[in-house]
Design an enzyme around this catalytic site. Structure first.
Site, short mmCIF file in Angstrom:
data_model
loop_
_atom_site.label_atom_id
_atom_site.label_comp_id
_atom_site.label_asym_id
_atom_site.label_seq_id
_atom_site.Cartn_x
_atom_site.Cartn_y
_atom_site.Cartn_z
N CYS A 85 0.84 -1.19 0.00
CA CYS A 85 0.00 0.00 0.00
C CYS A 85 0.88 1.25 0.00
O CYS A 85 1.85 1.32 0.74
CB CYS A 85 -0.91 -0.07 1.22
SG CYS A 85 -1.01 1.42 2.16
N GLU A 86 0.55 2.20 -0.86
CA GLU A 86 1.42 3.37 -0.98
C GLU A 86 1.25 4.36 0.15
O GLU A 86 2.03 5.30 0.29
CB GLU A 86 1.21 4.07 -2.33
CG GLU A 86 -0.07 4.86 -2.45
CD GLU A 86 -0.16 5.60 -3.79
OE1 GLU A 86 0.59 5.28 -4.72
OE2 GLU A 86 -1.01 6.51 -3.88
N HIS A 87 0.22 4.18 0.97
CA HIS A 87 0.00 5.11 2.07
C HIS A 87 0.75 4.69 3.34
O HIS A 87 1.05 5.52 4.19
CB HIS A 87 -1.49 5.24 2.38
CG HIS A 87 -2.26 5.77 1.21
ND1 HIS A 87 -3.31 5.09 0.64
CD2 HIS A 87 -2.10 6.90 0.48
CE1 HIS A 87 -3.77 5.79 -0.39
NE2 HIS A 87 -3.05 6.88 -0.50
N HIS A 88 0.99 3.37 3.48
CA HIS A 88 1.65 2.90 4.69
C HIS A 88 2.85 1.99 4.40
O HIS A 88 3.55 1.59 5.32
CB HIS A 88 0.65 2.13 5.57
CG HIS A 88 -0.55 2.92 5.96
ND1 HIS A 88 -1.73 2.89 5.24
CD2 HIS A 88 -0.74 3.81 6.96
CE1 HIS A 88 -2.61 3.71 5.81
NE2 HIS A 88 -2.03 4.28 6.84
N GLN A 90 -5.24 -0.26 -4.48
CA GLN A 90 -5.83 -1.41 -5.18
C GLN A 90 -6.60 -1.02 -6.43
O GLN A 90 -6.54 -1.70 -7.45
CB GLN A 90 -6.72 -2.21 -4.21
CG GLN A 90 -7.17 -3.53 -4.80
CD GLN A 90 -7.93 -4.39 -3.82
OE1 GLN A 90 -7.58 -4.44 -2.64
NE2 GLN A 90 -8.94 -5.09 -4.28
N HIS A 109 -5.42 -5.94 3.16
CA HIS A 109 -4.44 -4.87 3.34
C HIS A 109 -3.93 -4.93 4.77
O HIS A 109 -4.72 -4.81 5.71
CB HIS A 109 -5.10 -3.51 3.08
CG HIS A 109 -5.56 -3.33 1.67
ND1 HIS A 109 -5.16 -2.27 0.90
CD2 HIS A 109 -6.35 -4.08 0.88
CE1 HIS A 109 -5.70 -2.37 -0.31
NE2 HIS A 109 -6.44 -3.46 -0.33
N CYS A 111 -2.39 -2.79 6.30
CA CYS A 111 -2.57 -1.51 7.02
C CYS A 111 -3.97 -1.43 7.63
O CYS A 111 -4.21 -0.61 8.50
CB CYS A 111 -2.31 -0.32 6.10
SG CYS A 111 -3.34 -0.27 4.64
#
Ligand SMILES: [Zn+2]
Length: 222
Positions: A109-112, A150, A178, A180
């Site tokens: 995941c690009e946020h976490h 995703q 995910h 996260c």
């Protein structure tokens, strides 16, 4: 950006574009140069956390981490690593659904920067071109190995396959967990996320249902 907004954007898993946001100079450095720099930065992070980098078990971690990022987890950022997708002419004249199921999704995941793990199911109806089956898996693997969202992963695979196969009649379904969501934040271990992108004949609900039924059928069989 305010810290509260940063958290909010991450938990909402918002993405801003179909293309992975890359800088123009993204690949000016070689992989080895990148590994060198990331290793240094990660060493600083570990140091800041209070870890003793002289410990035998920890001393090699910055290098292992940097190499894993550049060569494994995020190899799909570099367009030079895109698998060569050779197509063949549809000599059999097969014009019905071809469905490749349970393709492994190993993404982040690009946020976490935590893992996204799951399965992709990809269907298409050939026109003049067909593709080697394992190439579909390779393409999924390539787009998965980037910092991802995703929905974007789904779209990137769809668009590439539509271009390669020269048809809009492609459907991409991804079901994934995910970390996260399961290991931090709400810490929900059970939930998973399904995304679906399609074009051409799959805009027709009956065509989509054929695919969904088939996925369900095989799932109950094994
Ligand atoms: Zn996340």
């Amino acid at each position: 950006m305010r810290k509260e907004d940063i958290e909010l954007l991450g938990d909402a898993h918002i993405s801003t574009s179909i293309d992975t946001p890359l800088r123009a100079d993204a690949f000016d450095k070689s992989d080895d140069e990148k590994i060198e720099v990331i290793q240094r930065h990660f060493k600083a992070i570990m140091h800041e956390l209070g870890l003793d980098l002289n410990d035998d078990s920890l001393s090699g971690t910055p290098y292992r981490f940097a190499k894993m990022y550049v060569k494994e987890l995020f190899y799909g950022l570099n367009p030079n690593n895109r698998p060569r997708i050779s197509t063949f002419s549809n000599k059999y004249g097969y014009k019905k659904l071809l469905l490749e199921q349970d393709i492994t999704i190993d993404s982040s995941c690009e946020h976490h920067f935590l893992p996204i793990v799951g399965k992709a199911h990809i269907g298409y109806i050939p026109k003049d071109k067909v593709i080697g089956l394992s190439k579909i898996n390779r393409l999924v693997d390539y787009y998965a190995h980037r910092p991802q969202v995703q929905e974007r992963l789904c779209l990137q695979i769809l668009k590439d396959l539509q271009d390669a196969l020269d048809t809009e009649d492609v459907i991409v379904i991804i079901n994934a967990k995910h970390l996260c969501v399961s290991s931090r934040g709400i810490k929900d271990k059970q939930s998973s996320t399904t995304t679906m992108e399609y074009g051409g004949c799959f805009q027709n609900i009956e065509e989509r249902n054929t695919v969904l039924k088939q996925i369900d059928l095989l799932r109950n069989q094994f």
